[in-house]
Write an enzyme that holds these catalytic residues in place. Sequence first.
Site, PDB file in Angstrom:
ATOM      1  N   ASP A 136      -7.703 -25.302  31.106  1.00  0.00           N
ATOM      2  CA  ASP A 136      -8.939 -25.524  30.435  1.00  0.00           C
ATOM      3  C   ASP A 136      -8.875 -24.786  29.108  1.00  0.00           C
ATOM      4  O   ASP A 136      -8.496 -23.434  29.419  1.00  0.00           O
ATOM      5  CB  ASP A 136     -10.162 -25.278  31.217  1.00  0.00           C
ATOM      6  CG  ASP A 136     -11.390 -25.944  30.649  1.00  0.00           C
ATOM      7  OD1 ASP A 136     -12.256 -26.762  30.895  1.00  0.00           O
ATOM      8  OD2 ASP A 136     -11.990 -25.208  29.612  1.00  0.00           O
ATOM      9  N   ASN A 177     -17.571 -33.488  36.341  1.00  0.00           N
ATOM     10  CA  ASN A 177     -18.982 -33.925  35.729  1.00  0.00           C
ATOM     11  C   ASN A 177     -19.042 -35.100  35.460  1.00  0.00           C
ATOM     12  O   ASN A 177     -18.024 -35.666  34.555  1.00  0.00           O
ATOM     13  CB  ASN A 177     -19.264 -33.017  34.567  1.00  0.00           C
ATOM     14  CG  ASN A 177     -19.247 -31.572  35.217  1.00  0.00           C
ATOM     15  OD1 ASN A 177     -20.148 -31.328  36.168  1.00  0.00           O
ATOM     16  ND2 ASN A 177     -18.836 -30.527  34.498  1.00  0.00           N
ATOM     17  N   VAL A 200     -16.729 -34.135  27.779  1.00  0.00           N
ATOM     18  CA  VAL A 200     -15.747 -35.066  27.269  1.00  0.00           C
ATOM     19  C   VAL A 200     -15.564 -36.211  28.149  1.00  0.00           C
ATOM     20  O   VAL A 200     -15.410 -36.374  29.259  1.00  0.00           O
ATOM     21  CB  VAL A 200     -14.200 -34.260  27.438  1.00  0.00           C
ATOM     22  CG1 VAL A 200     -12.987 -35.058  26.940  1.00  0.00           C
ATOM     23  CG2 VAL A 200     -14.126 -32.849  26.960  1.00  0.00           C
ATOM     24  N   HIS A 213     -12.199 -36.554  34.377  1.00  0.00           N
ATOM     25  CA  HIS A 213     -11.274 -35.263  34.380  1.00  0.00           C
ATOM     26  C   HIS A 213     -12.068 -34.326  35.645  1.00  0.00           C
ATOM     27  O   HIS A 213     -13.200 -34.492  35.873  1.00  0.00           O
ATOM     28  CB  HIS A 213     -11.186 -34.264  33.242  1.00  0.00           C
ATOM     29  CG  HIS A 213     -12.563 -33.791  32.524  1.00  0.00           C
ATOM     30  ND1 HIS A 213     -13.205 -34.848  31.975  1.00  0.00           N
ATOM     31  CD2 HIS A 213     -13.349 -32.793  32.692  1.00  0.00           C
ATOM     32  CE1 HIS A 213     -14.542 -34.184  31.391  1.00  0.00           C
ATOM     33  NE2 HIS A 213     -14.566 -33.086  32.060  1.00  0.00           N
ATOM     34  N   HIS A 217     -11.986 -30.978  37.312  1.00  0.00           N
ATOM     35  CA  HIS A 217     -11.702 -29.331  37.081  1.00  0.00           C
ATOM     36  C   HIS A 217     -11.306 -28.747  38.463  1.00  0.00           C
ATOM     37  O   HIS A 217     -11.748 -29.094  39.695  1.00  0.00           O
ATOM     38  CB  HIS A 217     -13.016 -28.692  36.878  1.00  0.00           C
ATOM     39  CG  HIS A 217     -13.808 -28.806  35.688  1.00  0.00           C
ATOM     40  ND1 HIS A 217     -13.553 -28.200  34.519  1.00  0.00           N
ATOM     41  CD2 HIS A 217     -14.732 -30.071  35.257  1.00  0.00           C
ATOM     42  CE1 HIS A 217     -14.357 -28.787  33.440  1.00  0.00           C
ATOM     43  NE2 HIS A 217     -14.977 -29.961  34.091  1.00  0.00           N
TER      44      HIS A 217
HETATM   45  P1  AMP Z   1     -16.814 -31.293  31.257  1.00  0.00           P
HETATM   46  O1  AMP Z   1     -18.150 -30.536  30.710  1.00  0.00           O
HETATM   47  O2  AMP Z   1     -16.788 -31.536  32.570  1.00  0.00           O
HETATM   48  O3  AMP Z   1     -16.898 -32.527  30.290  1.00  0.00           O
HETATM   49  O4  AMP Z   1     -15.810 -30.295  30.674  1.00  0.00           O
HETATM   50  C1  AMP Z   1     -14.801 -30.210  29.613  1.00  0.00           C
HETATM   51  C2  AMP Z   1     -14.227 -29.334  29.608  1.00  0.00           C
HETATM   52  O5  AMP Z   1     -13.022 -29.481  28.771  1.00  0.00           O
HETATM   53  C3  AMP Z   1     -14.688 -27.777  29.380  1.00  0.00           C
HETATM   54  O6  AMP Z   1     -14.388 -27.017  30.393  1.00  0.00           O
HETATM   55  C4  AMP Z   1     -13.945 -27.468  28.062  1.00  0.00           C
HETATM   56  O7  AMP Z   1     -13.650 -26.004  28.050  1.00  0.00           O
HETATM   57  C5  AMP Z   1     -12.495 -28.284  28.247  1.00  0.00           C
HETATM   58  N1  AMP Z   1     -11.707 -28.604  26.985  1.00  0.00           N
HETATM   59  C6  AMP Z   1     -12.430 -28.902  25.738  1.00  0.00           C
HETATM   60  N2  AMP Z   1     -11.562 -29.132  25.061  1.00  0.00           N
HETATM   61  C7  AMP Z   1     -10.331 -28.816  25.588  1.00  0.00           C
HETATM   62  C8  AMP Z   1      -8.942 -28.647  25.026  1.00  0.00           C
HETATM   63  N3  AMP Z   1      -8.493 -29.210  23.560  1.00  0.00           N
HETATM   64  N4  AMP Z   1      -7.968 -28.167  25.931  1.00  0.00           N
HETATM   65  C9  AMP Z   1      -8.457 -27.796  27.089  1.00  0.00           C
HETATM   66  N5  AMP Z   1      -9.620 -27.948  27.502  1.00  0.00           N
HETATM   67  C10 AMP Z   1     -10.696 -28.166  26.753  1.00  0.00           C
END
Ligand code: AMP
Length: 125
Positions: A39, A97, A106, A110, A112
Amino acid sequence: MPIDATQPYDDNNIFARILRGELPSKTVYDDDYALAFHDINPQAPLHLLVIPKGAYVSWDDFSARASDAEIAGFVRAVGQVARDTGLVVPGYRLLANIGPDSHQEVPHLHVHIFAGQKLGPMLAR
Ligand code: AMP
């Protein structure tokens, strides 16, 4: 901003661009079904993301539309990453999430993986 996970898949989301090689990632695992990477804004000493390679917004979308092979491949990849990174004994937390109430940012499914310290209660109090 949290996303609406009922919307159609957005081909230009950040993880779609990582999968196409348009954006860099610190990859720790890559196979036909899943990609795992660090992340960009870690919330624990080790914070990885595991994503399916297919275009799925959420867990419910994935479980409804993905093939058995994609589902098996993704689930196995999450476990493989945990084993490869030495997390079986100390333990780790999986979290996905989905949608606005969870603050999904995003719109590509995904999971975590948080690890590397005592992670405390499951939800903020
Ligand atoms: P969520 O809130 O569950 O959608 O988590 C999205 C995650 O994506 C967050 O923890 C961000 O820090 C991570 N994130 C966003 N852009 C990138 C990226 N380019 N590379 C790696 N992680 C990312």
